[in-house]
Design an enzyme around this catalytic site. Structure first.
Site, PDB file in Angstrom:
ATOM      1  N   LYS A  46      -6.594   6.234  11.019  1.00 14.97           N
ATOM      2  CA  LYS A  46      -6.290   5.904  12.416  1.00 14.97           C
ATOM      3  C   LYS A  46      -6.822   6.975  13.358  1.00 14.97           C
ATOM      4  O   LYS A  46      -6.774   8.168  13.059  1.00 14.97           O
ATOM      5  CB  LYS A  46      -4.768   5.774  12.608  1.00 14.97           C
ATOM      6  CG  LYS A  46      -4.100   4.935  11.547  1.00 14.97           C
ATOM      7  CD  LYS A  46      -2.629   4.708  11.786  1.00 14.97           C
ATOM      8  CE  LYS A  46      -1.969   4.148  10.524  1.00 14.97           C
ATOM      9  NZ  LYS A  46      -1.444   5.164   9.611  1.00 14.97           N
TER      10      LYS A  46
ATOM     11  N   GLY B 151       0.842  -1.196   0.000  1.00 10.40           N
ATOM     12  CA  GLY B 151       0.000   0.000   0.000  1.00 10.40           C
ATOM     13  C   GLY B 151       0.874   1.242   0.000  1.00 10.40           C
ATOM     14  O   GLY B 151       2.103   1.163   0.145  1.00 10.40           O
ATOM     15  N   LEU B 152       0.237   2.398  -0.148  1.00 13.99           N
ATOM     16  CA  LEU B 152       0.977   3.666  -0.141  1.00 13.99           C
ATOM     17  C   LEU B 152       0.909   4.291   1.252  1.00 13.99           C
ATOM     18  O   LEU B 152      -0.188   4.554   1.755  1.00 13.99           O
ATOM     19  CB  LEU B 152       0.370   4.642  -1.165  1.00 13.99           C
ATOM     20  CG  LEU B 152       1.074   6.008  -1.219  1.00 13.99           C
ATOM     21  CD1 LEU B 152       2.414   5.891  -1.965  1.00 13.99           C
ATOM     22  CD2 LEU B 152       0.199   7.059  -1.901  1.00 13.99           C
ATOM     23  N   GLY B 153       2.061   4.545   1.871  1.00 20.01           N
ATOM     24  CA  GLY B 153       2.115   5.284   3.132  1.00 20.01           C
ATOM     25  C   GLY B 153       2.067   6.779   2.838  1.00 20.01           C
ATOM     26  O   GLY B 153       2.533   7.228   1.781  1.00 20.01           O
TER      27      GLY B 153
ATOM     28  N   ASP C  63      -2.769   4.240   3.014  1.00 22.80           N
ATOM     29  CA  ASP C  63      -2.728   4.367   4.476  1.00 22.80           C
ATOM     30  C   ASP C  63      -2.611   5.831   4.879  1.00 22.80           C
ATOM     31  O   ASP C  63      -1.720   6.545   4.401  1.00 22.80           O
ATOM     32  CB  ASP C  63      -1.502   3.609   5.020  1.00 22.80           C
ATOM     33  CG  ASP C  63      -1.430   3.663   6.539  1.00 22.80           C
ATOM     34  OD1 ASP C  63      -2.067   2.810   7.179  1.00 22.80           O
ATOM     35  OD2 ASP C  63      -0.756   4.571   7.085  1.00 22.80           O
TER      36      ASP C  63
END
Ligand code: NDP
Length: 317
Positions: free
Chosen positions: A77, A16-18, A43
């Site tokens: 988050k 995935g892409l941070g 993310d």
């Protein structure tokens, strides 16, 4: 692309892409570049301050009609200042509004630490709630509501040690489905991985490239450079790949997800192509030997003078 499959058959791309430290138009363009390059896993977090721009990128790409909302796995988050009873659902709703989404694929408790309501980053001991004042289970029950209401399809945690996870698992009605932690060849966390596997909890690796663009103040003395490790360079030469790609491919072979951050189109594309690399047993053995329990994200920024930050990871002897 390898995927992790949840018990309800939802899948999450291994790579995935941070987006930590990526802001404004740069992160907006990065998310678009990533989706066009084939990424289907993004993310973010409330505290990254970039959900609005990521939401704009997603809305614009979805409006083009070639990539659909249900094809993309989006994680955000809960920040540490919204752990108390009554705070989680409004915080999640804010993230959804900023991201222009009806639901998240995964919502995580960012850290097992609770700050008082108006504190973004703590400055003094009284900025924290103790675990007795705001127990993790109080926060978790609200995460369960988030899942039951459909606002988040999956729920989990981040930066949880096996001690904290075991405690949570023993009290939870709905088990955490993910633990997002720092993982790379210098911090392999085999015991935590084994425990999570035994409980069917997936793991996502953060800072897989060593978290290069942190401010100097956040860097430790004599920090090693993951991109400059001889063994990894050797494996990279063998596979005709870049060092970054080997660092990423290693997680796919261990069965975790991995979220390298980049705002460079070239790196974004290069990192995605790591999915094609097949590491063999010799590579895995050589990389396994590199472990030195070395963290880049020490948690020092949550240092509470009376306790010491290492409590966060339960590593204090
Ligand atoms: P990473 O380990 O992903 O490293 C990012 C750095 O590597 C950037 O400087 C980037 O620069 C550079 N880079 C990217 N690709 C390459 C490449 N192929 N070759 C060389 N350099 C490269 O750092 P992060 O700490 O950002 O971790 C990744 C993500 O994990 C975060 O963005 C965030 O989403 C998540 N995270 C979660 C945490 C948590 O508490 N749950 C904590 C930390 C991170 P450039 O942009 O120029 O490519």
């Amino acid at each position: 692309m390898k995927t992790l499959q949840f018990s309800n058959k939802d899948t999450m791309h291994c790579i995935g892409l941070g987006t930590w430290k990526a802001k404004g138009n740069e992160v907006k363009q990065a998310v678009k570049d990533a989706l066009y390059a084939g990424y289907r896993h993004i993310d973010t977090a409330a505290v990254y301050g970039n959900e609005t721009e990521i939401g704009e990128a997603l809305a614009e790409v979805f409006a083009e009609g070639n990539i659909f909302r249900e094809d993309v796995f989006i994680t955000s988050k809960l920040w540490n200042n919204a752990h108390k009873e009554g705070q989680v659902i409004p915080a999640l709703q804010q993230s959804l509004d900023r991201l222009q989404l009806d639901y998240l694929d995964l919502y995580l408790i960012h850290w097992p630490v609770a700050f008082k309501g108006n504190v973004d980053y703590p400055q003094k001991p009284s900025d924290y709630y103790s675990l007795e004042e705001v127990p993790i289970i109080e926060t978790w029950k609200q995460m369960e509501t988030a899942k039951e209401s459909g606002m988040a399809r999956h729920i989990g945690v981040s930066n949880f040690s096996d001690i904290k996870l075991k405690d949570l698992v023993s009290k939870a009605k709905l088990k955490p489905e993910m633990n997002q932690v720092e993982l790379h060849p210098l911090l392999q966390q085999d015991d935590l991985l084994a425990y999570c596997r035994s409980e069917n909890i997936f793991m996502t690796a953060y800072s897989p490239l060593g978290s290069g663009d942190r401010s100097e103040a956040m860097k430790g003395e004599d920090e090693p450079n993951l991109l400059d490790i001889e063994t990894i360079k050797k494996v990279a030469r063998k596979h005709n790949a870049s060092v970054g790609q080997i660092l990423i491919a290693w997680h796919c072979h261990r069965g975790t997800a991995v979220i390298p951050k980049s705002t460079s189109k070239e790196h974004i594309e290069e990192n995605f192509k790591a999915a094609r690399i097949e590491l063999d047993e010799t590579d895995m053995k050589e990389i396994a030997a590199l472990d030195e329990c070395r963290r880049f994200i020490t948690g020092e920024f949550f240092e509470e003078p009376s306790k010491g930050y290492r409590d966060i990871y339960d590593e204090k002897s």
